[in-house]
Design an enzyme around this catalytic site. Structure first.
Site, PDB file in Angstrom:
ATOM      1  N   TYR A 189      18.265 181.396  -3.697  1.00  0.00           N
ATOM      2  CA  TYR A 189      19.293 182.244  -3.321  1.00  0.00           C
ATOM      3  C   TYR A 189      18.834 183.729  -3.076  1.00  0.00           C
ATOM      4  O   TYR A 189      19.097 184.394  -1.901  1.00  0.00           O
ATOM      5  CB  TYR A 189      20.629 182.284  -4.362  1.00  0.00           C
ATOM      6  CG  TYR A 189      21.787 183.031  -3.915  1.00  0.00           C
ATOM      7  CD1 TYR A 189      22.754 182.513  -3.463  1.00  0.00           C
ATOM      8  CD2 TYR A 189      21.798 184.251  -4.308  1.00  0.00           C
ATOM      9  CE1 TYR A 189      23.809 182.923  -3.186  1.00  0.00           C
ATOM     10  CE2 TYR A 189      22.918 184.960  -4.058  1.00  0.00           C
ATOM     11  CZ  TYR A 189      24.015 184.384  -3.254  1.00  0.00           C
ATOM     12  OH  TYR A 189      25.126 184.941  -3.098  1.00  0.00           O
ATOM     13  N   GLU A 240      30.031 181.087   4.801  1.00  0.00           N
ATOM     14  CA  GLU A 240      29.190 181.052   3.696  1.00  0.00           C
ATOM     15  C   GLU A 240      27.952 181.770   3.998  1.00  0.00           C
ATOM     16  O   GLU A 240      27.318 181.799   5.015  1.00  0.00           O
ATOM     17  CB  GLU A 240      28.823 179.517   3.526  1.00  0.00           C
ATOM     18  CG  GLU A 240      28.589 178.808   2.164  1.00  0.00           C
ATOM     19  CD  GLU A 240      30.035 179.035   1.411  1.00  0.00           C
ATOM     20  OE1 GLU A 240      30.264 180.123   0.611  1.00  0.00           O
ATOM     21  OE2 GLU A 240      31.028 178.381   1.752  1.00  0.00           O
ATOM     22  N   HIS A 241      27.541 182.510   2.940  1.00  0.00           N
ATOM     23  CA  HIS A 241      26.316 183.522   2.855  1.00  0.00           C
ATOM     24  C   HIS A 241      26.514 184.571   3.772  1.00  0.00           C
ATOM     25  O   HIS A 241      25.465 185.016   4.305  1.00  0.00           O
ATOM     26  CB  HIS A 241      25.249 182.637   3.136  1.00  0.00           C
ATOM     27  CG  HIS A 241      24.691 181.685   1.977  1.00  0.00           C
ATOM     28  ND1 HIS A 241      24.067 182.134   0.772  1.00  0.00           N
ATOM     29  CD2 HIS A 241      24.975 180.375   1.782  1.00  0.00           C
ATOM     30  CE1 HIS A 241      24.010 181.187   0.014  1.00  0.00           C
ATOM     31  NE2 HIS A 241      24.372 180.183   0.470  1.00  0.00           N
ATOM     32  N   ARG A 301      38.612 180.089  -6.921  1.00  0.00           N
ATOM     33  CA  ARG A 301      38.624 180.090  -5.449  1.00  0.00           C
ATOM     34  C   ARG A 301      37.812 178.961  -4.798  1.00  0.00           C
ATOM     35  O   ARG A 301      36.878 178.294  -5.553  1.00  0.00           O
ATOM     36  CB  ARG A 301      38.260 181.422  -5.006  1.00  0.00           C
ATOM     37  CG  ARG A 301      36.602 181.777  -5.466  1.00  0.00           C
ATOM     38  CD  ARG A 301      35.807 181.517  -4.416  1.00  0.00           C
ATOM     39  NE  ARG A 301      34.455 181.663  -4.623  1.00  0.00           N
ATOM     40  CZ  ARG A 301      33.509 180.939  -4.528  1.00  0.00           C
ATOM     41  NH1 ARG A 301      33.584 179.871  -4.142  1.00  0.00           N
ATOM     42  NH2 ARG A 301      32.088 181.039  -4.845  1.00  0.00           N
ATOM     43  N   ASP A 346      33.898 186.830  -4.285  1.00  0.00           N
ATOM     44  CA  ASP A 346      34.495 186.237  -5.432  1.00  0.00           C
ATOM     45  C   ASP A 346      35.429 187.200  -6.103  1.00  0.00           C
ATOM     46  O   ASP A 346      36.611 186.969  -6.727  1.00  0.00           O
ATOM     47  CB  ASP A 346      33.566 185.791  -6.295  1.00  0.00           C
ATOM     48  CG  ASP A 346      32.790 184.709  -5.961  1.00  0.00           C
ATOM     49  OD1 ASP A 346      33.219 184.037  -4.871  1.00  0.00           O
ATOM     50  OD2 ASP A 346      31.916 184.235  -6.583  1.00  0.00           O
TER      51      ASP A 346
END
Length: 419
Positions: free
Chosen positions: A196, A43-44, A37, A146
């Protein structure tokens, strides 16, 4: 036995079957695959219960296998990048003897899915189990994006995912004049590293300070009003997330109506925010975005994924794909900012465009090109650089992005050189 490479699914399946036969002496009875993908925008935001807009890719993972009756599980990977050993055997988990993560690291996620996977359940339940395996066995406190795009991605569409309700909606991506370019910076990143998880904790702390369950419930005006309740850094992290959720909703609407220029502008805004507020970009990613935006036929470009390396995604006219790829490659040398190192010191194929076939119900429909390794043929690299592939910064030792398209200049720390 699993394999994950940049091959057509039929080729990858054939390779997996051959490896299984050689290792276990029989043909596998089962075969499954999952698409890769790329996240177009958002994002985030997934672990903040926000919105994301990924699309499925033909680059994927194939797994073949057969049941056995002795209570043992044998795993084999064909990945050249996997740590040793490449073959692993262990008993089925029980209440008294659960599976635990360990070495080899490539097997941890598979072990986590085996440990947590239910006998039945909805798509959302299965996605949650795979997410739990990422958290507890792979050490990545990821969101749900995901897993859901791998399960629900459809040909010719992006997938808008509401990570709070887990509702999904397909966004048409059928225009043959449109293309997506994914460019690998060749800078490796580890989402299990400290940065992260730190970003996630900062977001959760801001939500608690504002009396909210998550940043999904926060509006920009509320965030501004509560600015004194948090540090300046935490405020910037939250400002990215709240703004990115809004950008993702706007981007899905723009894509639905075919307004690619508006979508591209939102991509650039997303990159600027990831670079300046969330601080997960890096000089190599910034340069790739800058190079793409300076090429004709490009609507927008941004870093994609967790950051600290990885790839960029670019929306562009399909007819311009080859010229844009060439522009990015040549610019890496001409600007003398960086050339990208061969991973592990091994030379791999150069810039390889991969165009997925239209076969299969879950593959991308618009032409999707992958600039896999940003490495020029030796004939195009100055002789003085042919011995080493180096990463360069500016003369001051600090990379500064001065592209008007990307906004204000931004320092990123000391430059580095790698052999």
């Amino acid at each position: 036995m699993a394999a994950s490479e940049q091959r057509q699914p039929g080729e990858l399946l054939a390779k997996a079957r051959r490896a299984f036969l050689e290792e276990f002496g029989a043909e596998p009875e089962l075969a499954v695959s999952a698409p890769g993908r790329v996240n177009l925008i958002g994002e985030h935001t997934d672990y903040n219960q926000g919105l994301v807009l990924p699309m499925a890719l033909e680059l994927g993972t194939v797994l073949v296998g057969s049941p056995r009756a002795d209570g043992l599980i044998s795993l084999l990977t064909t990945s050249e990048d996997a740590d040793e050993p490449r073959r692993l055997q262990f008993p089925l988990p029980t209440t008294q003897r659960p599976l635990e993560p360990g070495a080899p690291h490539w097997a941890n996620y598979v072990k986590g899915v085996i440990q947590h996977y239910p006998d039945s359940g909805t798509v959302a339940a299965r996605a949650r189990v795979c997410q739990r395996a990422e958290h507890s066995f792979a050490g990545v406190p990821c969101g749900i994006m995901d897993q859901l795009i791998a399960l629900l991605g459809q040909k010719g569409h992006a997938l808008l995912i509401d990570c709070r309700s887990l509702e999904t909606s397909l966004v048409p991506l059928l225009d043959p004049k449109l293309a997506v370019l994914i460019t690998n910076s060749n800078v490796r990143h580890s989402l299990g590293s400290s940065e992260y998880p730190l970003r996630r904790r900062q977001c959760e702390e801001v939500a608690r300070a504002l009396g909210k369950e998550s940043l999904r419930e926060v509006q920009l005006e509320e965030l501004e009003a509560g600015r004194e309740l948090m540090s300046g850094e935490a405020f910037r992290r939250a400002r990215h997330v709240v703004g990115e959720i809004q950008r993702t909703a706007q981007a899905a609407a723009a894509l639905s109506r075919g307004d690619y220029r508006a979508f591209g502008r939102l991509m650039v805004e997303s990159h600027n925010s990831l670079r300046d507020d969330y601080e997960v970009s890096c000089p190599e990613l910034d340069q790739l975005v800058e190079a793409a935006l300076s090429a004709p036929g490009v609507y927008g470009s941004r870093m994609t994924g967790g950051g600290f390396g990885g790839s960029t995604v670019t929306l562009l006219e399909a007819s311009a794909a080859s010229l844009v790829m060439q522009h990015i490659q040549v610019g890496a040398v001409q600007r003398d900012r960086h050339l990208l190192p061969f991973p592990g010191g091994r030379r791999r194929p150069g810039a390889v465009p991969v165009r997925p076939s239209q076969a299969g119900p879950r593959q991308a429909c618009p032409p999707t090109w992958v600039l896999n390794k940003l490495v020029l043929p030796l004939a195009l690299i100055p002789a003085c650089l042919q011995r080493w592939m180096c990463a360069w910064a500016s003369e001051e030792g600090v990379y500064k992005n001065c592209s008007p398209a990307l906004g204000r200049p931004q320092k990123h720390g000391q430059g580095r050189a790698q052999r």
